[in-house]
Write a protein that holds these residues in place. Structure first.
Motif, PDB file in Angstrom:
ATOM      1  N   LEU A  16      -3.043  14.935   1.974  1.00 20.34           N
ATOM      2  CA  LEU A  16      -1.919  14.035   2.232  1.00 20.34           C
ATOM      3  C   LEU A  16      -1.761  13.763   3.723  1.00 20.34           C
ATOM      4  O   LEU A  16      -1.402  12.646   4.125  1.00 20.34           O
ATOM      5  N   VAL A  17      -2.027  14.774   4.569  1.00 19.34           N
ATOM      6  CA  VAL A  17      -1.971  14.555   6.021  1.00 19.34           C
ATOM      7  C   VAL A  17      -3.024  13.533   6.442  1.00 19.34           C
ATOM      8  O   VAL A  17      -2.757  12.605   7.220  1.00 19.34           O
ATOM      9  N   ALA A  18      -4.244  13.697   5.928  1.00 21.89           N
ATOM     10  CA  ALA A  18      -5.307  12.737   6.265  1.00 21.89           C
ATOM     11  C   ALA A  18      -4.960  11.338   5.757  1.00 21.89           C
ATOM     12  O   ALA A  18      -5.213  10.333   6.439  1.00 21.89           O
ATOM     13  N   ALA A  19      -4.369  11.251   4.560  1.00 24.77           N
ATOM     14  CA  ALA A  19      -3.961   9.946   4.037  1.00 24.77           C
ATOM     15  C   ALA A  19      -2.882   9.318   4.910  1.00 24.77           C
ATOM     16  O   ALA A  19      -2.899   8.110   5.168  1.00 24.77           O
ATOM     17  N   GLY A  20      -1.931  10.142   5.377  1.00 25.01           N
ATOM     18  CA  GLY A  20      -0.901   9.617   6.258  1.00 25.01           C
ATOM     19  C   GLY A  20      -1.458   9.129   7.588  1.00 25.01           C
ATOM     20  O   GLY A  20      -0.982   8.123   8.131  1.00 25.01           O
ATOM     21  N   LEU A  21      -2.459   9.819   8.121  1.00 22.48           N
ATOM     22  CA  LEU A  21      -3.083   9.363   9.370  1.00 22.48           C
ATOM     23  C   LEU A  21      -3.793   8.029   9.185  1.00 22.48           C
ATOM     24  O   LEU A  21      -3.832   7.204  10.108  1.00 22.48           O
ATOM     25  N   MET A  22      -4.333   7.795   8.006  1.00 26.43           N
ATOM     26  CA  MET A  22      -5.022   6.516   7.760  1.00 26.43           C
ATOM     27  C   MET A  22      -4.059   5.336   7.825  1.00 26.43           C
ATOM     28  O   MET A  22      -4.367   4.299   8.404  1.00 26.43           O
ATOM     29  N   VAL A  23      -2.900   5.463   7.198  1.00 25.68           N
ATOM     30  CA  VAL A  23      -1.972   4.332   7.107  1.00 25.68           C
ATOM     31  C   VAL A  23      -0.936   4.351   8.222  1.00 25.68           C
ATOM     32  O   VAL A  23      -0.035   3.520   8.231  1.00 25.68           O
TER      33      VAL A  23
END
Length: 325
Positions: free
Chosen positions: A170-177
């Protein structure tokens, strides 16, 4: 410019298809339980993704279909495949595991859609091309795989617990968007004096990746995360200094040094709302020494014309700072 045959001009699209195949192969390898080869397959997809754009520019073979194919390959190789690999590896038995996998894949799709729309945006400042908005697709897949790399190198631990894997995905997904500016390696220019040290670092990195590949990936991913605050600082500095927008990146150090020298010399706007320190105390003392006529600018409450207040007569008590008894 030399002309190339149609077969050679199809080479960039062929490399993009290889990246797509490598990303899909990672899922098949995960189903077989060979997770170390999953990492290698996604790494091969990242390498092909780095080559296809450069080949297209080198061969003058850029096309709309190539750009769309590249986005679809990135979605599969760095969004769908890592999400499925994480699910097969640790999240299959968790009730929230599939939700996290869906969120990661959807965030990758949103990140790529935003990237495609920003390409044609003409309202961005000139320096915006040096940065990505959010973490790019290959880097996001690299960062999201840190728990898997640690598990492959050290074995099971708290880093491979399902809760840790879900939170980090979820952290990596948040960094993407996110709207965080991140450096684009396409515009990085290495100074001549740093070429030799950089080549030494490349040799050290190659040695680490050959001897302890998964630990080396952890170091690379952690280094990329550590570079994000510098990217944010650089972006904000450029936004505050329009004089550096049209200056080549290798010459911006001179602009930064000039700005720092101006601050050290006190070349700042002369008017400020607040005066700090000793200057504030001196200003209050001057106000106390002035009489009500001087503070109001005239007598009987009428303001005088704007301008500096006249000095008291030479030798007066007020000018000498003496008080009346």
């Amino acid at each position: 410019m030399p002309t190339y045959t149609a077969g050679v001009r199809l080479l960039p699209n062929a490399v993009t298809v290889l990246a797509l195949c490598a990303g899909l192969s990672a899922v098949q390898l995960a189903l077989a339980g060979r997770f170390e080869l999953c990492v290698a397959a996604i790494g091969a997809a990242a390498l092909c993704d780095a080559l296809d754009g450069r080949l297209a520019r080198m061969l003058d073979a850029s096309s709309r279909i190539g750009a769309e194919l590249d986005s679809l390959a990135d979605l599969v190789s760095f969004g769908v495949s890592p999400a499925l690999v994480f699910y097969i590896w640790q999240l299959e038995g968790n009730q929230f595991g599939w939700i996290v996998a869906l969120i990661f894949a959807v965030c990758m799709a949103l990140r790529l859609a935003r990237f495609n729309t920003l390409i044609d945006d003409e309202d961005q400042p000139p320096f915006a091309k040096e940065f990505f908005v959010g973490v790019p697709a290959p880097a996001a897949a690299l960062v999201a795989g840190i728990p898997l790399y640690l598990w492959l190198h050290f074995g099971p631990g708290w880093w491979s617990a399902p809760l840790t894997v879900m939170l980090w995905a979820l952290v990596a997904a948040g960094l993407m968007v996110s709207r965080l500016p991140t450096m684009s390696l396409k515009t990085v220019r290495v100074p001549q004096r740093l070429v030799a040290p950089l080549l030494v670092l490349v040799g050290v990195a190659a040695a680490v990746l050959l001897t302890a590949p998964f630990l080396g990936l952890v170091v690379v991913a952690a280094g990329y995360i550590a570079s994000i605050p510098y990217s944010v600082y650089r972006y904000r500095w450029l936004a505050r200094h329009p004089e550096a927008w049209d200056v080549p990146a290798r010459e911006r150090r001179a602009v930064a040094r000039a700005a720092r020298s101006a601050r050290r010399l006190g070349l700042r706007p002369p008017l400020r709302r607040r005066v700090a320190g000793r200057a504030s105390a001196v200003a209050r003392g001057v106000v106390r020494r002035l009489g009500p006529d001087d503070r109001l600018g005239g007598r009987n409450g009428h303001s005088a014309a704007p301008g500096p207040a006249p000095l008291p007569p030479r030798g007066s008590r007020r000018r000498l700072g003496l008080r009346r008894r």
